[in-house]
Write an enzyme that holds these catalytic residues in place. Structure first.
Site, PDB file in Angstrom:
ATOM      1  N   LYS A 276       8.123  33.736   1.605  1.00  0.00           N
ATOM      2  CA  LYS A 276       9.338  33.035   1.994  1.00  0.00           C
ATOM      3  C   LYS A 276       9.724  31.970   0.966  1.00  0.00           C
ATOM      4  CE  LYS A 276      11.908  29.978   4.363  1.00  0.00           C
ATOM      5  NZ  LYS A 276      12.080  28.547   4.097  1.00  0.00           N
ATOM      6  N   ASP A 295      13.003  33.574   7.312  1.00  0.00           N
ATOM      7  CA  ASP A 295      12.306  32.587   8.122  1.00  0.00           C
ATOM      8  C   ASP A 295      12.528  32.957   9.579  1.00  0.00           C
ATOM      9  OD1 ASP A 295      14.909  31.902   8.726  1.00  0.00           O
ATOM     10  OD2 ASP A 295      14.958  30.455   7.116  1.00  0.00           O
TER      11      ASP A 295
END
Length: 393
Positions: A276, A295
Site C-alpha cells: 500500500k 486501503d
DNA sequence: TCACTACCTGT
DNA sequence: CAGGTAGTG
C-alpha cells in the site's frame, strides 16, 4: 512578524494562473489525505510548504491565485540541535538551490512577498500536474463506469499531486494503521523537529520536510518515539538509513524511469513499506499513474459499490493485487487518478457535499446496473470463496 | 500462499 | 478499530 496573506486585502500582491475549478478543487485535492502539509488558514486559503517554499493558494472560478512567502528566519527563536547543524554542513556540497537561497535570506531579509519568479508558475504547474487534463479524464471514466460518473458529478477537480518522493515515502510510512488527522500531526512534528525553518506567519512556524540525511541518525528513532510515532519511528530511521547507505543519492528519484512494478518492488524492500505504501509513493511521486493504493476505503468501495466479492474477508497480497487489477481494467492507465476521486468521496469529512444532491432512486438504479455489469467477474471469485469456506468448515 | 498476531497511540 | 507491515507457523 509576517501574517498569512489574504486575497481580499492584497490581491495585487498575488500572482495567478488560469485554472478552472473543474480542473482543480483546492479543498478536495489538498484535504483528501494525499498530502499532509496544507492547512486551510483562512476561508478558501490554503497554506503549506511545497518545493522548499511557503505558499498560500486560493482560487476563483477560473483562476488559481498564489502567494509565495520570502523566507523569514529569526535565529533566536529557533532551537536548532547541534547535530542537525552539523549534518547540514555535511550536506552543503549537495545542497539544492533553495538552500542557497535560504542562506541569503538568513542574512536578515525580512520581506513579506518573495520576488516574482517565473519559476513559481512552473513549480505550481508541476506540483498540480496541470498539464493533465482532468476534465477529459473525468469524461472518459464516466463513459466506462456509471458509478464513477455519479460520484464525479459532485467531486469535481480532485487531482493527484506530483509530490517529492522523500516527503511522500516518509509521510506514508507514518500512515500505516493510522488515520489522517494523526498522520498530519506526526508529519508536522517530523518537520518541526528535523526540517529547516522557512518562515513564521501569525506565529505559525513553517518548516521544510527533513532531508534524507537528517533521518538516518540512530537517535532519530527515540526522538520520534517521544513525539508519538510509535513503532513507525524505527521504520523511518531504518528506511532512511538503507537508502543513504546502500543506494545512490538520487535512487528514489531514479525510480521514476523504471516500470511501475519494478519501482514498487524496489520500494517494498524498505522497512515499513508494504504494497500500500509503495503504491502511494509510486502514484503520488513517481508518476506511476496505474498504481492504485488499496486501503480499507478502496477495499470497501470495491465491495460496496462494485459488488467485488473476491476475498471479501481476507486482506492478503493476492486480494490486494486483484482489486488493483480490477480497477485498472475498468479505468485504464490513469486508474490511480480515478481511484483518488472515489477515495475522496468516501471520506467522512466530505460527506456533507453529497447531501443536497442525488435522488436516492438514481442510486439504486445505478447499483442494479453495476450488479449486472460485474456479475460475471464476481461469479468466478465467489466460487473460489465458497470453496474456501467449505475447506474451513 | 494463507491465517494470525504484535506493534504505538488516540478516539 | 484506524487509510498497514513484518514475523511466525
Amino acid at each position: 512578524m509576517s501574517q498569512h496573506a489574504l486575497f481580499s486585502e492584497s490581491c495585487k500582491a498575488w500572482r495567478s494562473l488560469p485554472c478552472q475549478q473543474s480542473e482543480l478543487r483546492l479543498d478536495l485535492t489538498l484535504g483528501c489525505g494525499q498530502t499532509f502539509r496544507w492547512r486551510e488558514t483562512a476561508d478558501g486559503h490554503w497554506t503549506g510548504v511545497m518545493r522548499g517554499k511557503v505558499w498560500t493558494l486560493t482560487q476563483t472560478e477560473d483562476t488559481l491565485w498564489y502567494y509565495v512567502y520570502s523566507h523569514q528566519i529569526n535565529p533566536e527563536t529557533e532551537n536548532k540541535q547541534k547535530w542537525k547543524e552539523e549534518e547540514e554542513e555535511q550536506l552543503l556540497g549537495k545542497m539544492s538551490k533553495r538552500k542557497t537561497d535560504m542562506k541569503q535570506e538568513e542574512a536578515g531579509l525580512c520581506t513579506v512577498m518573495s520576488e516574482p519568479d517565473n519559476k513559481d508558475e512552473e513549480l505550481l504547474m508541476d506540483y498540480f500536474q496541470l498539464g493533465v487534463k482532468l476534465g477529459d479524464l473525468y469524461r472518459h471514466w464516466s463513459t466506462l463506469d456509471p458509478h464513477f460518473k455519479h460520484t464525479a458529478s459532485i467531486f469535481t477537480g480532485v487531482r493527484l499531486l506530483h509530490q517529492d518522493p522523500v516527503e511522500c515515502l516518509f509521510s506514508f510510512i507514518c500512515s500505516s494503521n493510522n488515520h489522517i488527522s494523526r498522520i498530519q500531526g506526526m508529519v508536522d512534528r517530523l518537520c518541526q523537529t528535523l526540517g529547516t525553518l522557512l518562515c513564521k506567519l501569525d506565529d505559525v512556524a513553517y518548516h521544510d520536510f527533513p532531508h534524507l540525511q537528517a533521518l538516518t541518525d540512530p537517535s532519530v528513532e527515540m526522538n520520534l518515539r517521544d513525539l508519538g510515532f510509535g513503532y513507525r519511528a524505527r521504520f523511518l530511521q531504518q528506511s532512511a538509513q538503507v537508502i543513504v547507505s546502500s543506494h545512490d543519492p538520487d535512487w528514489l528519484q531514479s525510480l521514476c524511469s523504471i516500470p511501475y512494478l519494478q519501482a514498487r518492488d524496489a520500494l517494498r524492500a524498505l522497512p515499513g513499506v508494504g504494497l500500500k505504501v509503495a503504491d502511494c509513493v509510486c502514484l503520488m511521486s513517481l508518476n506511476k499513474f496505474e498504481a492504485l493504493p488499496v486501503d480499507t476505503h478502496v477495499w470497501q468501495i470495491a465491495k460496496r459499490d462494485y459488488n467485488y466479492a473476491a476475498g471479501s474477508n481476507q486482506k492478503t497480497d493476492r486480494v490486494y493485487k486483484e482489486i488493483g487489477d480490477f480497477f485498472r481494467k475498468l479505468w485504464g492507465p490513469y486508474a490511480g487518478w480515478a481511484q483518488s476521486v472515489l477515495f475522496c468521496a468516501d471520506l467522512k469529512r466530505f460527506q456533507k457535499l453529497k447531501e443536497e444532491i442525488p435522488a436516492l432512486k438514481d442510486k439504486t438504479e445505478l447499483k442494479k446496473k453495476m450488479k449486472e455489469r460485474t456479475h460475471d467477474r464476481c461469479d468466478e471469485k465467489q466460487k473460489r470463496k465458497k470453496g474456501k469456506k467449505q475447506k474451513r468448515s
